[in-house]
Design an enzyme around this catalytic site. Structure first.
Site, PDB file in Angstrom:
ATOM      1  N   ASP A 169      39.646  28.188  15.503  1.00 64.51           N
ATOM      2  CA  ASP A 169      38.587  28.248  16.513  1.00 64.51           C
ATOM      3  C   ASP A 169      38.783  29.477  17.398  1.00 64.51           C
ATOM      4  O   ASP A 169      37.829  30.205  17.711  1.00 64.51           O
ATOM      5  CB  ASP A 169      38.618  26.967  17.354  1.00 64.51           C
ATOM      6  CG  ASP A 169      37.298  26.704  18.070  1.00 64.51           C
ATOM      7  OD1 ASP A 169      36.276  27.292  17.680  1.00 64.51           O
ATOM      8  OD2 ASP A 169      37.294  25.894  19.005  1.00 64.51           O
ATOM      9  N   HIS A 264      29.703  30.518  14.972  1.00 64.86           N
ATOM     10  CA  HIS A 264      29.468  29.102  15.260  1.00 64.86           C
ATOM     11  C   HIS A 264      28.125  28.620  14.717  1.00 64.86           C
ATOM     12  O   HIS A 264      27.967  27.436  14.405  1.00 64.86           O
ATOM     13  CB  HIS A 264      29.603  28.830  16.759  1.00 64.86           C
ATOM     14  CG  HIS A 264      31.011  28.558  17.171  1.00 64.86           C
ATOM     15  ND1 HIS A 264      31.953  29.559  17.302  1.00 64.86           N
ATOM     16  CD2 HIS A 264      31.663  27.395  17.449  1.00 64.86           C
ATOM     17  CE1 HIS A 264      33.119  29.020  17.653  1.00 64.86           C
ATOM     18  NE2 HIS A 264      32.970  27.713  17.749  1.00 64.86           N
ATOM     19  N   HIS A 267      28.890  27.912  11.139  1.00 62.51           N
ATOM     20  CA  HIS A 267      29.665  26.668  11.150  1.00 62.51           C
ATOM     21  C   HIS A 267      28.737  25.466  11.197  1.00 62.51           C
ATOM     22  O   HIS A 267      28.887  24.498  10.443  1.00 62.51           O
ATOM     23  CB  HIS A 267      30.610  26.635  12.350  1.00 62.51           C
ATOM     24  CG  HIS A 267      31.118  25.260  12.664  1.00 62.51           C
ATOM     25  ND1 HIS A 267      30.387  24.354  13.437  1.00 62.51           N
ATOM     26  CD2 HIS A 267      32.252  24.600  12.314  1.00 62.51           C
ATOM     27  CE1 HIS A 267      31.049  23.223  13.531  1.00 62.51           C
ATOM     28  NE2 HIS A 267      32.185  23.345  12.855  1.00 62.51           N
ATOM     29  N   HIS A 281      36.771  21.352  12.744  1.00 64.58           N
ATOM     30  CA  HIS A 281      35.921  22.379  13.352  1.00 64.58           C
ATOM     31  C   HIS A 281      36.554  23.763  13.203  1.00 64.58           C
ATOM     32  O   HIS A 281      35.916  24.709  12.733  1.00 64.58           O
ATOM     33  CB  HIS A 281      35.718  22.052  14.835  1.00 64.58           C
ATOM     34  CG  HIS A 281      35.012  23.126  15.607  1.00 64.58           C
ATOM     35  ND1 HIS A 281      33.645  23.279  15.591  1.00 64.58           N
ATOM     36  CD2 HIS A 281      35.491  24.116  16.414  1.00 64.58           C
ATOM     37  CE1 HIS A 281      33.310  24.311  16.362  1.00 64.58           C
ATOM     38  NE2 HIS A 281      34.404  24.835  16.863  1.00 64.58           N
TER      39      HIS A 281
END
Length: 376
Positions: A169, A264, A267, A281
């Site tokens: 992340d 993101h 993602h 994540h």
């Protein structure tokens, strides 16, 4: 130009720091609603008992079972009111922390992560889910947590996968902040007034946020491998302490005040595929970092640096690494369509991006990652 930077009022990390939780509770009063899964409470019960006794405070149990739904938040608020709690403590992973944010609504909140798998603990936003555990919406509050407290001994004894996931992340932070900076796009820090209706004026990122995002990346490259080794052996070292700070504080401030972009968004697109749901994540974000670099046609040296780092700590570099052994044209289109949806941060990129470009980036990133992995 309007700029904004937001952060927790206080961030503290250290060995056995949980023993000081009672002090921070006492700055608000005598009672705190403790929102934590029973498994997380059992892991740290001895320290919780010690800090409560030392500082003469009470930690009111909430029987939180793991889902952040509107109904559960309402129940937790009722427990807090009935017990006249002076503050809220969110202890554990992302769900417990998000539940605590929703109950506290930006006031008198102490966040105590027991893993550093994402950079969310420092932020002023949370995710609400339906009763069935499906994504509902993001919610924003008037300010960030009052205190973020991290016990590095607890992190060292957590599964290493969570630490590495947090590095995944954090890996995105610099590259997304760079894209947002180049695009003069808005950042989440502009929502710090807590307005849910779009009435809060937008804001650009600050130089301070970009500096933190840059240093986050530098820290990962310098200390990532050493920190993983420390975690594998359940010990606290300077490298582990640096990566804990990078995963939580540097990345947290970097994303919220520096901005999110294509990483993101992609993602979120890949997350609609059932085969990817076993990946965390941060693991998915790690692969999506490569996707954004492909979209940007980043220098080969930079791409190799990211791939080498990812492999060195065990982060995904191709679709198979996040559980997607094969991807159909329909799945690829669905993921790219979601990534390009209006609400996604891909709009913060410094150039327009189409669904076809995202599909191509995913395919090429997968091939490049798989080839680089095979060559090692």
């Amino acid at each position: 130009m309007r700029k904004a930077f937001i952060s927790p009022a206080k961030y503290v990390q250290g060995e056995d720091e949980l023993l000081n939780l009672g002090y921070f509770v006492s700055t608000f009063g005598k009672k705190a609603l403790l929102i934590a899964h029973p498994d997380d409470i059992s892991r740290v019960k001895e320290k919780l008992d010690q800090t409560a006794a030392k500082f003469s405070i009470s930690l009111i149990p909430s029987n939180f079972q793991g889902e952040v739904s509107g109904r559960e938040v309402a129940r937790l608020k009722k427990v807090a009111a009935e017990n006249e709690c002076d503050c809220v403590v969110g202890l554990g992973g992302g769900k417990a922390i998000d539940a605590a944010k929703c109950v506290a609504e930006g006031q008198r909140l102490i966040v105590v992560p027991t893993i550093v798998a994402t950079d969310a603990p420092t932020s002023h936003c949370a995710v609400l889910y339906t009763e069935d555990g499906l994504f509902d919406r993001y919610v924003y509050f008037v300010q960030n947590p009052s205190v973020v407290l991290i016990d590095t001994v607890i992190i060292a004894n957590a599964p290493t996968r969570f630490l590495v996931s947090g590095m995944g992340d954090a890996l995105s932070t610099y590259f997304e902040a760079r894209a947002v900076r180049n695009a003069y796009a808005n950042v989440d820090a502009g929502l710090a007034c807590g307005a849910q209706d779009g009435s809060c004026p937008p804001a650009k990122g600050t130089n301070a946020a970009f500096a933190l995002a840059s240093y986050c990346y530098e820290t990962l490259l310098e200390d990532g491998v050493k920190a993983k080794e420390a975690s594998d052996n359940n010990v606290v070292t300077p490298a582990l302490e640096n990566i804990i700070e990078a995963n939580s504080l540097l990345s947290g401030l970097g994303f919220e005040s520096g901005g999110l972009a294509a990483i993101h968004a992609i993602h979120d697109g890949l997350s609609v595929l059932p085969s990817a749901r076993s990946a965390t994540h941060g693991e998915k974000v790690s692969f999506c970092t490569i996707c954004q670099l492909v979209l940007e046609n980043a220098p080969t040296e930079e791409l190799r640096e990211v791939l080498d780092f990812s492999l060195s700590v065990g982060l995904p570099v191709c679709l198979a690494d996040i559980g997607i052994e094969e991807i159909t044209e329909a799945e690829l289109t669905a993921a790219a369509t979601k990534a390009c949806a209006k609400e996604e941060p891909i709009e913060a990129m410094p150039f327009p991006i189409t669904i076809e470009q995202v599909k191509a980036a995913i395919v090429v990133a997968d091939r490049l990652g798989a080839a680089h992995k095979a060559s090692k």
